[in-house]
Design an enzyme around this catalytic site. Structure first.
Site, PDB file in Angstrom:
ATOM      1  CG  HIS A  27      -1.888  -1.055   1.377  1.00 19.10           C
ATOM      2  ND1 HIS A  27      -2.012  -1.846   2.486  1.00 19.10           N
ATOM      3  CD2 HIS A  27      -2.841  -1.494   0.502  1.00 19.10           C
ATOM      4  CE1 HIS A  27      -2.995  -2.716   2.317  1.00 19.10           C
ATOM      5  NE2 HIS A  27      -3.508  -2.532   1.117  1.00 19.10           N
ATOM      6  NE  ARG A  55      -3.211  -7.407  -4.160  1.00 14.81           N
ATOM      7  CZ  ARG A  55      -3.852  -8.113  -3.254  1.00 14.81           C
ATOM      8  NH1 ARG A  55      -3.195  -8.538  -2.202  1.00 14.81           N
ATOM      9  NH2 ARG A  55      -5.128  -8.386  -3.392  1.00 14.81           N
ATOM     10  CB  SER A  70      -4.106  -6.908   5.161  1.00 14.78           C
ATOM     11  OG  SER A  70      -3.858  -5.699   4.490  1.00 14.78           O
ATOM     12  CE  LYS A  77     -11.087  -7.671   3.916  1.00  9.61           C
ATOM     13  NZ  LYS A  77     -10.409  -6.954   2.833  1.00  9.61           N
TER      14      LYS A  77
HETATM   15  N1  COA Z   1      -0.324  -4.217  -1.519  1.00 11.32           N
HETATM   16  C1  COA Z   1      -0.626  -5.155  -0.620  1.00 11.32           C
HETATM   17  N2  COA Z   1      -1.871  -5.619  -0.413  1.00 11.32           N
HETATM   18  C2  COA Z   1      -2.838  -5.097  -1.153  1.00 11.32           C
HETATM   19  C3  COA Z   1      -2.594  -4.109  -2.123  1.00 11.32           C
HETATM   20  C4  COA Z   1      -1.267  -3.671  -2.296  1.00 11.32           C
HETATM   21  N3  COA Z   1      -0.943  -2.751  -3.202  1.00 11.32           N
HETATM   22  N4  COA Z   1      -3.759  -3.799  -2.705  1.00 11.32           N
HETATM   23  C5  COA Z   1      -4.704  -4.565  -2.129  1.00 11.32           C
HETATM   24  N5  COA Z   1      -4.141  -5.342  -1.197  1.00 11.32           N
HETATM   25  C6  COA Z   1      -4.810  -6.371  -0.379  1.00 11.32           C
HETATM   26  C7  COA Z   1      -5.247  -5.877   0.958  1.00 11.32           C
HETATM   27  O1  COA Z   1      -4.218  -6.019   1.903  1.00 11.32           O
HETATM   28  C8  COA Z   1      -6.431  -6.774   1.251  1.00 11.32           C
HETATM   29  O2  COA Z   1      -5.995  -7.964   1.845  1.00 11.32           O
HETATM   30  P1  COA Z   1      -6.949  -8.804   2.811  1.00 11.32           P
HETATM   31  O3  COA Z   1      -8.121  -9.232   1.987  1.00 11.32           O
HETATM   32  O4  COA Z   1      -6.082  -9.914   3.226  1.00 11.32           O
HETATM   33  O5  COA Z   1      -7.338  -7.894   3.939  1.00 11.32           O
HETATM   34  C9  COA Z   1      -6.994  -7.097  -0.136  1.00 11.32           C
HETATM   35  O6  COA Z   1      -5.977  -6.771  -1.047  1.00 11.32           O
HETATM   36  C10 COA Z   1      -8.193  -6.276  -0.541  1.00 11.32           C
HETATM   37  O7  COA Z   1      -8.192  -5.131   0.209  1.00 11.32           O
HETATM   38  P2  COA Z   1      -8.708  -3.687   0.031  1.00 11.32           P
HETATM   39  O8  COA Z   1      -7.939  -2.958  -0.979  1.00 11.32           O
HETATM   40  O9  COA Z   1      -8.705  -3.115   1.379  1.00 11.32           O
HETATM   41  O10 COA Z   1     -10.094  -3.886  -0.559  1.00 11.32           O
HETATM   42  P3  COA Z   1     -11.389  -4.335   0.143  1.00 11.32           P
HETATM   43  O11 COA Z   1     -11.951  -5.284  -0.830  1.00 11.32           O
HETATM   44  O12 COA Z   1     -11.232  -4.766   1.523  1.00 11.32           O
HETATM   45  O13 COA Z   1     -12.200  -2.976   0.198  1.00 11.32           O
HETATM   46  C11 COA Z   1     -13.295  -1.017  -0.654  1.00 11.32           C
HETATM   47  C12 COA Z   1     -12.424  -2.231  -0.914  1.00 11.32           C
HETATM   48  C13 COA Z   1     -13.206  -0.510   0.751  1.00 11.32           C
HETATM   49  C14 COA Z   1     -12.756   0.032  -1.594  1.00 11.32           C
HETATM   50  C15 COA Z   1     -14.737  -1.391  -1.055  1.00 11.32           C
HETATM   51  O14 COA Z   1     -15.179  -2.475  -0.279  1.00 11.32           O
HETATM   52  C16 COA Z   1     -15.705  -0.229  -0.882  1.00 11.32           C
HETATM   53  O15 COA Z   1     -15.735   0.656  -1.696  1.00 11.32           O
HETATM   54  N6  COA Z   1     -16.497  -0.222   0.195  1.00 11.32           N
HETATM   55  C17 COA Z   1     -17.492   0.811   0.474  1.00 11.32           C
HETATM   56  C18 COA Z   1     -18.894   0.333   0.155  1.00 11.32           C
HETATM   57  C19 COA Z   1     -19.198   0.488  -1.316  1.00 11.32           C
HETATM   58  O16 COA Z   1     -19.207   1.563  -1.859  1.00 11.32           O
HETATM   59  N7  COA Z   1     -19.485  -0.654  -1.933  1.00 11.32           N
HETATM   60  C20 COA Z   1     -19.785  -0.698  -3.340  1.00 11.32           C
HETATM   61  C21 COA Z   1     -18.514  -0.825  -4.136  1.00 11.32           C
HETATM   62  S1  COA Z   1     -18.875  -1.049  -5.826  1.00 11.32           S
END
Ligand code: COA
Length: 161
Positions: free
Chosen positions: A18, A91, A129, A42
């Protein structure tokens, strides 16, 4: 006009992957708003405030990086911040399908919203993560994957639990 971007995610915890994306974005955009999603679907290890605090600590010296949290729809949050650009890291090809669905849905919810992607540095494309939490939980060394303050905080939380 100031070019701002929102970088949303769970950041449970913030990883070096990140950080790499945020640093690169801060040299492309005038302002990067790193927003921790409050997501009850989550299960998380760190509280939202612990995550916000850890990210603030890491970017304390980078004036272009702002840290915030949000609840509810990302597009509504973006509107409230008057920002139309969302940043996501890509990724592997496995990320592609999910990211495409989110970017398309967000754009359907608000046609002003555009999602831009940065390809994760190959050094970090294998980490997540959850993987880091597992490594620390099982007594492994996560120094390569997370900044020191985050590793310390995680160890503290895991000892308490
Ligand atoms: N380096 C390391 N890890 C990375 C990364 C990077 N560059 N990019 C993503 N990841 C990993 C994260 O660590 C995470 O790992 P985990 O699943 O083990 O915790 C995983 O990829 C996905 O994480 P994240 O980027 O936090 O995405 P998410 O799917 O948890 O959340 C939101 C994405 C918050 C943007 C999305 O759920 C959201 O917009 N929520 C609000 C509600 C909404 O509007 N919903 C409709 C969306 S269409």
């Amino acid at each position: 006009m100031k070019r701002s971007v929102i970088y949303p995610g769970s950041f449970d915890p913030l990883t070096n992957g990140h950080i790499n994306i945020i640093k690169r974005a801060s040299s492309t955009f005038d302002e990067v708003i790193v927003s921790v999603a409050i997501n009850s679907n989550k299960s998380s290890l760190m509280t939202v405030d612990q995550r916000v605090k850890a990210i603030k600590k890491v970017f304390a010296k980078n004036k272009k990086v702002k840290v915030d949290k949000f609840e509810g729809l990302l597009v509504q949050y973006a509107k409230s911040k008057k920002v139309n650009t969302i940043l996501r890291g890509m990724r592997t090809v496995q990320d592609f399908e999910y990211e495409m669905q989110m970017a398309t849905s967000n754009n359907k919810l608000n046609s002003k919203i555009e999602t831009v992607f940065m390809v994760a540095d190959a050094k970090f494309s294998h980490i997540s993560s959850s993987l880091i939490k597992d490594i620390i939980k099982l007594g492994g060394n996560a120094k390569e994957f997370v900044p020191e303050p985050v590793e310390k905080e995680l160890k503290k939380i895991l000892k308490k639990g």
